[in-house]
Design an enzyme around this catalytic site. Structure first.
Site, PDB file in Angstrom:
ATOM      1  N   LYS A 134       0.866  -1.195   0.000  1.00 53.47           N
ATOM      2  CA  LYS A 134       0.000   0.000   0.000  1.00 53.47           C
ATOM      3  C   LYS A 134       0.897   1.239   0.000  1.00 53.47           C
ATOM      4  O   LYS A 134       1.472   1.592   1.020  1.00 53.47           O
ATOM      5  CB  LYS A 134      -0.877  -0.033   1.250  1.00 53.47           C
ATOM      6  CG  LYS A 134      -2.218   0.657   1.113  1.00 53.47           C
ATOM      7  CD  LYS A 134      -2.169   2.142   0.863  1.00 53.47           C
ATOM      8  CE  LYS A 134      -1.985   2.947   2.123  1.00 53.47           C
ATOM      9  NZ  LYS A 134      -1.904   4.416   1.858  1.00 53.47           N
TER      10      LYS A 134
ATOM     11  N   GLU B  93       9.232   0.755  11.122  1.00 56.74           N
ATOM     12  CA  GLU B  93      10.296   1.755  10.961  1.00 56.74           C
ATOM     13  C   GLU B  93       9.620   3.109  11.063  1.00 56.74           C
ATOM     14  O   GLU B  93       8.894   3.504  10.162  1.00 56.74           O
ATOM     15  CB  GLU B  93      10.991   1.530   9.610  1.00 56.74           C
ATOM     16  CG  GLU B  93      12.382   2.123   9.565  1.00 56.74           C
ATOM     17  CD  GLU B  93      12.366   3.529   9.023  1.00 56.74           C
ATOM     18  OE1 GLU B  93      12.214   4.473   9.852  1.00 56.74           O
ATOM     19  OE2 GLU B  93      12.497   3.698   7.814  1.00 56.74           O
TER      20      GLU B  93
ATOM     21  N   CYS C 189      13.291  10.126   7.842  1.00 56.97           N
ATOM     22  CA  CYS C 189      13.093   9.685   9.226  1.00 56.97           C
ATOM     23  C   CYS C 189      14.392   9.736  10.022  1.00 56.97           C
ATOM     24  O   CYS C 189      14.377   9.955  11.220  1.00 56.97           O
ATOM     25  CB  CYS C 189      12.494   8.290   9.252  1.00 56.97           C
ATOM     26  SG  CYS C 189      13.321   7.153   8.161  1.00 56.97           S
TER      27      CYS C 189
ATOM     28  N   GLU D 289       9.354  15.483  15.885  1.00 57.53           N
ATOM     29  CA  GLU D 289       9.829  15.294  14.508  1.00 57.53           C
ATOM     30  C   GLU D 289       9.117  16.306  13.613  1.00 57.53           C
ATOM     31  O   GLU D 289       7.890  16.292  13.509  1.00 57.53           O
ATOM     32  CB  GLU D 289       9.514  13.870  14.041  1.00 57.53           C
ATOM     33  CG  GLU D 289      10.062  13.572  12.667  1.00 57.53           C
ATOM     34  CD  GLU D 289       9.797  12.137  12.200  1.00 57.53           C
ATOM     35  OE1 GLU D 289       8.648  11.666  12.349  1.00 57.53           O
ATOM     36  OE2 GLU D 289      10.729  11.500  11.695  1.00 57.53           O
TER      37      GLU D 289
HETATM   38  P1  NDP Z   1       1.498   8.073   8.159  1.00 58.24           P
HETATM   39  O1  NDP Z   1       2.214   7.273   9.170  1.00 58.24           O
HETATM   40  O2  NDP Z   1       0.048   8.360   8.377  1.00 58.24           O
HETATM   41  O3  NDP Z   1       1.625   7.396   6.712  1.00 58.24           O
HETATM   42  C1  NDP Z   1       2.393   6.266   6.392  1.00 58.24           C
HETATM   43  C2  NDP Z   1       1.558   5.241   5.622  1.00 58.24           C
HETATM   44  O4  NDP Z   1       0.602   4.631   6.486  1.00 58.24           O
HETATM   45  C3  NDP Z   1       0.760   5.814   4.473  1.00 58.24           C
HETATM   46  O5  NDP Z   1       0.718   4.880   3.423  1.00 58.24           O
HETATM   47  C4  NDP Z   1      -0.612   6.008   5.117  1.00 58.24           C
HETATM   48  O6  NDP Z   1      -1.621   6.105   4.164  1.00 58.24           O
HETATM   49  C5  NDP Z   1      -0.717   4.740   5.934  1.00 58.24           C
HETATM   50  N1  NDP Z   1      -1.661   4.776   7.030  1.00 58.24           N
HETATM   51  C6  NDP Z   1      -2.242   5.860   7.629  1.00 58.24           C
HETATM   52  N2  NDP Z   1      -3.044   5.456   8.646  1.00 58.24           N
HETATM   53  C7  NDP Z   1      -2.971   4.101   8.704  1.00 58.24           C
HETATM   54  C8  NDP Z   1      -3.527   3.095   9.565  1.00 58.24           C
HETATM   55  N3  NDP Z   1      -4.332   3.406  10.592  1.00 58.24           N
HETATM   56  N4  NDP Z   1      -3.224   1.797   9.355  1.00 58.24           N
HETATM   57  C9  NDP Z   1      -2.381   1.458   8.346  1.00 58.24           C
HETATM   58  N5  NDP Z   1      -1.823   2.365   7.507  1.00 58.24           N
HETATM   59  C10 NDP Z   1      -2.084   3.656   7.677  1.00 58.24           C
HETATM   60  O7  NDP Z   1       2.284   9.427   7.958  1.00 58.24           O
HETATM   61  P2  NDP Z   1       1.698  10.810   7.418  1.00 58.24           P
HETATM   62  O8  NDP Z   1       1.790  10.819   5.970  1.00 58.24           O
HETATM   63  O9  NDP Z   1       0.360  11.112   8.033  1.00 58.24           O
HETATM   64  O10 NDP Z   1       2.755  11.815   8.028  1.00 58.24           O
HETATM   65  C11 NDP Z   1       2.586  12.283   9.376  1.00 58.24           C
HETATM   66  C12 NDP Z   1       3.920  12.452  10.039  1.00 58.24           C
HETATM   67  O11 NDP Z   1       4.553  11.202  10.168  1.00 58.24           O
HETATM   68  C13 NDP Z   1       4.907  13.290   9.267  1.00 58.24           C
HETATM   69  O12 NDP Z   1       4.716  14.634   9.507  1.00 58.24           O
HETATM   70  C14 NDP Z   1       6.213  12.782   9.774  1.00 58.24           C
HETATM   71  O13 NDP Z   1       6.543  13.435  10.968  1.00 58.24           O
HETATM   72  C15 NDP Z   1       5.948  11.338  10.056  1.00 58.24           C
HETATM   73  N6  NDP Z   1       6.405  10.430   8.995  1.00 58.24           N
HETATM   74  C16 NDP Z   1       7.507   9.688   9.250  1.00 58.24           C
HETATM   75  C17 NDP Z   1       7.999   8.851   8.271  1.00 58.24           C
HETATM   76  C18 NDP Z   1       9.200   8.041   8.520  1.00 58.24           C
HETATM   77  O14 NDP Z   1       9.732   7.459   7.600  1.00 58.24           O
HETATM   78  N7  NDP Z   1       9.653   7.976   9.735  1.00 58.24           N
HETATM   79  C19 NDP Z   1       7.395   8.751   6.952  1.00 58.24           C
HETATM   80  C20 NDP Z   1       6.193   9.538   6.802  1.00 58.24           C
HETATM   81  C21 NDP Z   1       5.746  10.347   7.802  1.00 58.24           C
HETATM   82  P3  NDP Z   1      -1.965   7.584   3.576  1.00 58.24           P
HETATM   83  O15 NDP Z   1      -0.751   8.128   2.975  1.00 58.24           O
HETATM   84  O16 NDP Z   1      -2.971   7.315   2.552  1.00 58.24           O
HETATM   85  O17 NDP Z   1      -2.471   8.376   4.736  1.00 58.24           O
END
Ligand code: NDP
Length: 477
Positions: free
Chosen positions: A183, A257, A291, A388
């Protein structure tokens, strides 16, 4: 005399973006249940790029069942040496089509073409090459004879490195003999869909890789599906916790992660010019959407003024703008939502008393942009030192002794990465032992290699991706 760079835009012609994309299930593209779709936009221009299928519960059923059949009938029983041939094929096609992938990734994500071209796409191909090499050597990976695969892997990835995260997830899973339901993030689905086309081109058996586009609900449905044996997630700590809760007690294997708030520690004996490049690469690479970004600069007090001064001068030379221009260092922020978060946290930094600075730089009128920003006078209690930000914002703190540096570096709920800059090897080893981080870079930052395991402690998650350790996540060991 001022020298200006002439624009050097990469052509978009190499990429053809369809008006609509379906889900990739059982080797074919098909609409989602109820023909639901959502839009993906170019964050640098806000131009809509395509409509993409929004997978619902029945689509997740379809994908998991295709993955199960492929696992039991084709991929699971296939000898490792045969699986390896498909992975090598995917790696070679990624190399052949690298320019197309680089342009598409820049358009859908907003990151500069020089990063997609030189980092994201070559590393994605390298992951497939690397794990192809393991597929027929699992008996010798140190997990005992004939380690067994797990079954169907449900994999949810974020938007900051869309293709690279897909490669990190798919390559070890497939090498170990699992099948996958992937996904991608809502804002960056296009490179995963192009990778699905590559799977077709490589004649990967149907159902081995399935790509379900959608939002958080789709991800939640994938991880909760009873037909999924293993869950791998990269993203925010909040969603990681929700996933861990959702699958607790189900027996599914999990790797997470998550976020980070890494310390990049600069001692007074560090080579300053090299350290400046490392600081810039640590926090301004990929607009800080990393990250493991070095978002907290810990600099020894005796050299702090000098280092900050050199850093400001270096930042004044960074070019922000069109992601497709080969001169661009800083591209667009990935989404309005992320821009709002960075803006809000930076305002909190100012309100709490830190000193904010950005180089003079004109932001484009359309799209999502944020100037590189440095906060000095930051204390450990400030939100910008604890949370973060996931954007091009650096918080500078100082220390006097190595012990203080370690205490401050470890003063975070996260534990993903850290950096140390000093000319003394003994100090590097001492720091690396004391800092609680999964990865410690010494006199460099943000370096990745498929052979090197990556992952965190505490709120940064658990499990390792990359290297021999990355195989363990996909084997019954
Ligand atoms: P998310 O953790 O929401 O997104 C990561 C993935 O998880 C996306 O594919 C998202 O889908 C999906 N997702 C969201 N909710 C669920 C759920 N309940 N169960 C399973 N999968 C889910 O990150 P965001 O994009 O909302 O970013 C928010 C914050 O997270 C950022 O500001 C940053 O601080 C942090 N972040 C950290 C990352 C890292 O690598 N450490 C990467 C991305 C974000 P969808 O995109 O459709 O919402």
């Amino acid at each position: 005399m001022g020298w200006e760079y002439a624009p050097a835009p990469e052509s978009r012609e190499i990429v053809s973006i369809a008006r609509e994309y379906g889900l990739f299930v059982n080797g074919e593209f098909s609409p989602a249940q109820g023909s639901k779709t959502f839009a993906t936009v170019n964050p640098a221009t806000e131009e809509p790029l395509a409509r993409v299928a929004l997978a619902g519960g029945r689509d997740v059923d379809r994908a998991v069942s295709a993955a199960r059949t492929a696992y039991e009938q084709v991929w699971g029983p296939m000898p490792g040496a045969e699986r390896a041939k498909y992975l090598y094929r995917i790696a070679r096609i990624l190399q052949e089509r690298s320019r197309e992938f680089a342009v598409l990734e820049s358009i859908d994500n907003g990151k500069p073409i020089k990063e997609t071209r030189d980092v994201d796409i070559p590393l994605a191909a390298a992951h497939f090459f690397y794990y192809a090499g393991w597929a027929d050597k699992l008996d010798y990976a140190g997990f005992g004879p004939q380690p067994r695969s797990l079954g169907v892997a449900g994999q949810v990835i974020p938007w900051n490195f869309p293709l690279l995260m897909a490669a990190w997830k798919l390559a070890p899973a497939l090498a170990a003999g699992n099948t996958c339901v992937l996904k991608p993030a809502e804002t960056t689905p296009l490179s995963a869909l192009l990778l699905a086309e590559v799977c077709q081109q490589a004649e990967l058996p149907p159902g081995v890789v399935n790509v379900l586009t959608g939002a958080g609900d789709t991800g939640a449905a994938v991880v909760a599906h009873p037909g999924v044996d293993k869950v791998a997630f990269t993203g925010s700590t909040e969603v990681g916790i929700a996933i861990a809760e959702a699958i607790a007690g189900t027996g599914k294997k999990l790797t997470l992660e998550l976020g980070g708030k890494a310390a990049n520690v600069v001692f007074d004996d560090a080579p300053v010019e090299q350290a400046i490049e490392g600081i810039v690469n640590g926090i301004f690479f990929n607009q800080g959407h990393v990250c493991c970004a070095g978002s907290r600069l810990l600099v020894q007090e005796s050299v702090a003024e000098h280092v900050v001064d050199r850093l400001r001068r270096r930042l004044a030379t960074l070019r922000l703008g069109d992601p497709l221009d080969k001169n661009t260092d800083i591209g667009a922020i990935n989404s309005r939502q992320q821009l709002d978060k960075i803006t809000e946290l930076s305002a909190a930094g100012e309100a709490e008393g830190a000193h904010r600075w950005s180089p003079p730089c004109e932001l484009p009128k359309k799209g999502y942009w944020f100037a590189p920003t440095v906060f000095t006078g930051v204390s450990q209690s400030h939100r910008i030192a604890r949370e973060e930000i996931f954007g091009p914002v650096l918080s500078v703190l100082t220390f006097r002794t190595p012990e203080e540096a370690v205490t401050k570096a470890n003063n975070t709920p996260y534990g993903l990465s850290a950096g140390v800059w000093t000319e003394k090897g003994s100090r590097i080893l001492w720091m690396a032992q004391k800092m609680r981080a999964g990865v410690v870079w010494a006199n460099t930052y943000n370096r990745f290699d498929p052979a090197s395991p990556f992952g965190g402690y505490r709120e940064s998650g658990f499990g390792r991706e990359g290297g021999r350790h990355g195989l363990a996540a996909y084997l019954d060991v």
